[in-house]
Write a protein that holds these residues in place. Sequence first.
Motif, short mmCIF file in Angstrom:
data_model
loop_
_atom_site.label_atom_id
_atom_site.label_comp_id
_atom_site.label_asym_id
_atom_site.label_seq_id
_atom_site.Cartn_x
_atom_site.Cartn_y
_atom_site.Cartn_z
N PHE A 64 0.83 -1.20 0.00
CA PHE A 64 0.00 0.00 0.00
C PHE A 64 0.87 1.26 0.00
N ALA A 65 1.90 1.28 0.81
CA ALA A 65 2.76 2.48 0.88
C ALA A 65 3.39 2.77 -0.47
N VAL A 66 3.79 1.71 -1.16
CA VAL A 66 4.39 1.87 -2.49
C VAL A 66 3.36 2.39 -3.48
N ALA A 67 2.19 1.76 -3.45
CA ALA A 67 1.13 2.15 -4.40
C ALA A 67 0.61 3.56 -4.10
N PHE A 68 0.67 3.94 -2.84
CA PHE A 68 0.23 5.29 -2.46
C PHE A 68 1.13 6.34 -3.10
N LEU A 69 2.44 6.12 -3.08
CA LEU A 69 3.36 7.06 -3.74
C LEU A 69 3.10 7.09 -5.24
N ASP A 70 2.91 5.93 -5.83
CA ASP A 70 2.59 5.89 -7.27
C ASP A 70 1.30 6.66 -7.57
N ALA A 71 0.31 6.47 -6.70
CA ALA A 71 -0.99 7.10 -6.95
C ALA A 71 -0.94 8.61 -6.75
N LEU A 72 -0.18 9.06 -5.77
CA LEU A 72 -0.03 10.51 -5.57
C LEU A 72 0.50 11.16 -6.84
N ALA A 73 1.39 10.44 -7.52
CA ALA A 73 2.00 10.97 -8.74
C ALA A 73 1.09 10.84 -9.95
N SER A 74 0.32 9.76 -10.00
CA SER A 74 -0.44 9.49 -11.23
C SER A 74 -1.79 10.18 -11.28
N ILE A 75 -2.30 10.55 -10.13
CA ILE A 75 -3.64 11.15 -10.09
C ILE A 75 -3.68 12.47 -10.87
N THR A 76 -4.73 12.63 -11.64
CA THR A 76 -4.88 13.83 -12.46
C THR A 76 -5.98 14.73 -11.88
N PRO A 77 -6.01 15.97 -12.29
CA PRO A 77 -7.14 16.83 -11.89
C PRO A 77 -8.48 16.21 -12.25
N GLU A 78 -8.55 15.50 -13.37
CA GLU A 78 -9.81 14.83 -13.73
C GLU A 78 -10.20 13.79 -12.69
N ASP A 79 -9.19 13.04 -12.20
CA ASP A 79 -9.48 12.06 -11.15
C ASP A 79 -10.04 12.75 -9.91
N ILE A 80 -9.47 13.89 -9.58
CA ILE A 80 -9.95 14.63 -8.41
C ILE A 80 -11.41 15.04 -8.64
N ARG A 81 -11.68 15.57 -9.81
CA ARG A 81 -13.06 16.00 -10.07
C ARG A 81 -14.04 14.84 -9.97
N ALA A 82 -13.61 13.68 -10.42
CA ALA A 82 -14.52 12.53 -10.46
C ALA A 82 -14.67 11.86 -9.10
N GLN A 83 -13.62 11.90 -8.28
CA GLN A 83 -13.63 11.04 -7.10
C GLN A 83 -13.61 11.76 -5.76
N ALA A 84 -13.30 13.04 -5.77
CA ALA A 84 -13.24 13.75 -4.48
C ALA A 84 -14.62 13.78 -3.84
N ARG A 85 -14.65 13.61 -2.54
CA ARG A 85 -15.91 13.67 -1.80
C ARG A 85 -15.77 14.71 -0.69
N ILE A 86 -16.10 15.95 -1.07
CA ILE A 86 -15.96 17.09 -0.16
C ILE A 86 -17.36 17.59 0.18
N GLU A 87 -17.68 17.61 1.44
CA GLU A 87 -19.03 18.03 1.86
C GLU A 87 -18.96 19.24 2.78
N ARG A 88 -19.87 20.16 2.54
CA ARG A 88 -19.95 21.36 3.36
C ARG A 88 -20.47 21.03 4.75
N LEU A 89 -19.84 21.63 5.74
CA LEU A 89 -20.30 21.48 7.13
C LEU A 89 -21.24 22.62 7.49
N ASP A 90 -22.27 22.30 8.26
CA ASP A 90 -23.11 23.35 8.84
C ASP A 90 -22.58 23.64 10.23
N LEU A 91 -22.00 24.78 10.39
CA LEU A 91 -21.36 25.11 11.68
C LEU A 91 -22.12 26.20 12.41
#
Lengths: 280, 280, 280
Positions: free
Chosen positions: B253-280
Amino acid sequence: MPDATLPTTYPTANDVADALDALRSSTPLVQSLTNLVSANFVTNVLLAAGASNAHIDNVHEAAGFAAIASGVLVNLGTPDDGTAAAFTLAAESATASGTPWVLDPVGVGGLPWRTELAAGLLTQRPTAIRGNASEIIALAGLGNFGRGVDSSSESEGALPAAVALLQFAQVVSASGAIDYIVGRGESGTVGVRVLGGSPLLTKVTATGCALGGLAAAYLAVTPSSLLGLTAAHTHVAVASELAQRNSSGPGSFAVAFLDALASITPEDIRAQARIERLDL
Amino acid sequence: MPDATLPTTYPTANDVADALDALRSSTPLVQSLTNLVSANFVTNVLLAAGASNAHIDNVHEAAGFAAIASGVLVNLGTPDDGTAAAFTLAAESATASGTPWVLDPVGVGGLPWRTELAAGLLTQRPTAIRGNASEIIALAGLGNFGRGVDSSSESEGALPAAVALLQFAQVVSASGAIDYIVGRGESGTVGVRVLGGSPLLTKVTATGCALGGLAAAYLAVTPSSLLGLTAAHTHVAVASELAQRNSSGPGSFAVAFLDALASITPEDIRAQARIERLDL
Amino acid sequence: MPDATLPTTYPTANDVADALDALRSSTPLVQSLTNLVSANFVTNVLLAAGASNAHIDNVHEAAGFAAIASGVLVNLGTPDDGTAAAFTLAAESATASGTPWVLDPVGVGGLPWRTELAAGLLTQRPTAIRGNASEIIALAGLGNFGRGVDSSSESEGALPAAVALLQFAQVVSASGAIDYIVGRGESGTVGVRVLGGSPLLTKVTATGCALGGLAAAYLAVTPSSLLGLTAAHTHVAVASELAQRNSSGPGSFAVAFLDALASITPEDIRAQARIERLDL
């Protein structure tokens, strides 16, 4: 199959399998005071195996944490004045608090300053001492026991030195192609050897240091120190055999070793551990 | 798809995708003052993600470099007297120079000496604070805000503590199975949670430290601190999910994590990021 | 095929292949005084390549060990007052004992304190100096040789600086996409460039530091310093090409690089090394 004729003072594969269960269910917290070459790998080995780790090696916090940690690793790999002082503080506190602790006398013998440091740590009564053959022989030589201590670096040659060190520690091991582990039983010295393992362990740095850390974790969850140290050696031996089958060199071996430490089950231990009773 | 109804003060997956572009095109140089367990991994994470890193933690050079670095990471993992002094010098210089800096309060709470050290660093006004839940709660407790701070270690329980720490920092995050990130918006406190990630992140040491380093890099290239810290959490979350699919244990996993940090594209972020607004 | 028309003062692929044989048959013991980011990786590279390593960087032991080690690496990556003093002690002892030693001037130029430290170490006459182009240029600038020293960071631009540094060292190299290595031959300055390698070397930290360690190992087993330093560069270049073919990012590259350092044979070196004579 473990040998049912052995007295219970001799750890068996079944005992080690139970110890692995205990490790994973209780997740002991090891305090490591280890060297800068091995600090990352020792921690990853502990996490993979099922324990946890905090590297606390400054003079302000070492003693306090040793009183509450599950186990402590004192590894002499890259000491400086600051960490050397912390080693002593942690060792004193661990002994006073009943926290099991492991002394790994890296480089003792060839290097005078740390040899003196190790002599001081011996007087703090480590629970376990783990080293390679030459280190165990050198450490025993500190006390001038010198009874036929073999100058060979083979681990079997370190057996008399390991036995001599039982004056200071409950259990002592000498690592090599075969690992020798001795402790004090009800009616004298008892010991086992752990066979197996992989020659690739010698091609990746810090595998010995990691074994010391794993020993500190197992000592926290096992009913006897001889079992605790034997469990650490056995977990490493069985995992390294699996890792070797999944690797094509030292780099991929280190990765597969971490995977194997995590994936190995108590059943794997029962099936593959090779623990033999020593006649001492 | 990011939620277009959110005010611009809430970072979206689109914003994070743009931040990743900015990171790779400007290659910010992070100065890390981090612990000896994580130093190698933090650097490799930064290089893989698209930033660069220099570990400058001695008292002679820490301040000077903090004035010219793109961002600074101050991580309290394994302090000694020398590095503790360097932390303060780097923090002072970063604040004076306008260099964004991240405080990672490793171990604060349980360890008195570093807790005092962290209290001093808070007064230097870190740009961002990143810790796990218990560390954030303990750090907030320094100031005796103690208004219902949950003693649970779940990251949501650390939310009041994170908000309390906004007295000192522009943004604060508490890492866990879900990451909580809060900052000061135009009309009060704003925040998001980042979902996803992998449980294997907890089985590899220094993944949290590396997140702190990545935060320092993103803070250097983003228009708001809330976006910078959110981008670091999101990059790690998305990369760890990909890594988990390509691994069979903590080592791979540690090895693949470094590979993934490098290979991920902005498109991947747009497709897979899960960011939710908090009600504070 | 190596060029048989070169004088023997120019190392050829055949010479490097023989050096690899010598390394593996004699297993030189390197003493590394390197930084906390690279300590683990440097050691693993040396073990994989066929050497061994002991990280001895405290003031009590650094000099004594340098007298008996096969080679010494002094790397300025993360110095503090303690290790800086140990660097000088090790360097003095190595020079006095005839132990070959390598100076790796990490960060020299931009950081005043270590630049002064490096200036002092130069007067101890390192056997070899290895750095990236900007470090070699900065180090040469210390002595105000300033004859057309190119401010470019390309390794070829560092060639005049590398030649200037031959006043202090027997051999000097500047790493980059192409590596330049110069030494003093019987009738003046001689040099080679080593082509090949992989751009992924720049995406994994400590690959340069590891090259410095490998140079210390090769210097211990080769008849000329120019061959020793060239062998280290060539071993890394050929291994990194193989590793790149077996990897999908910086994480898997680092793993495959260690495997390749170990698996590469003298035949591989003969077939794949790209060493070209420089006209100086």
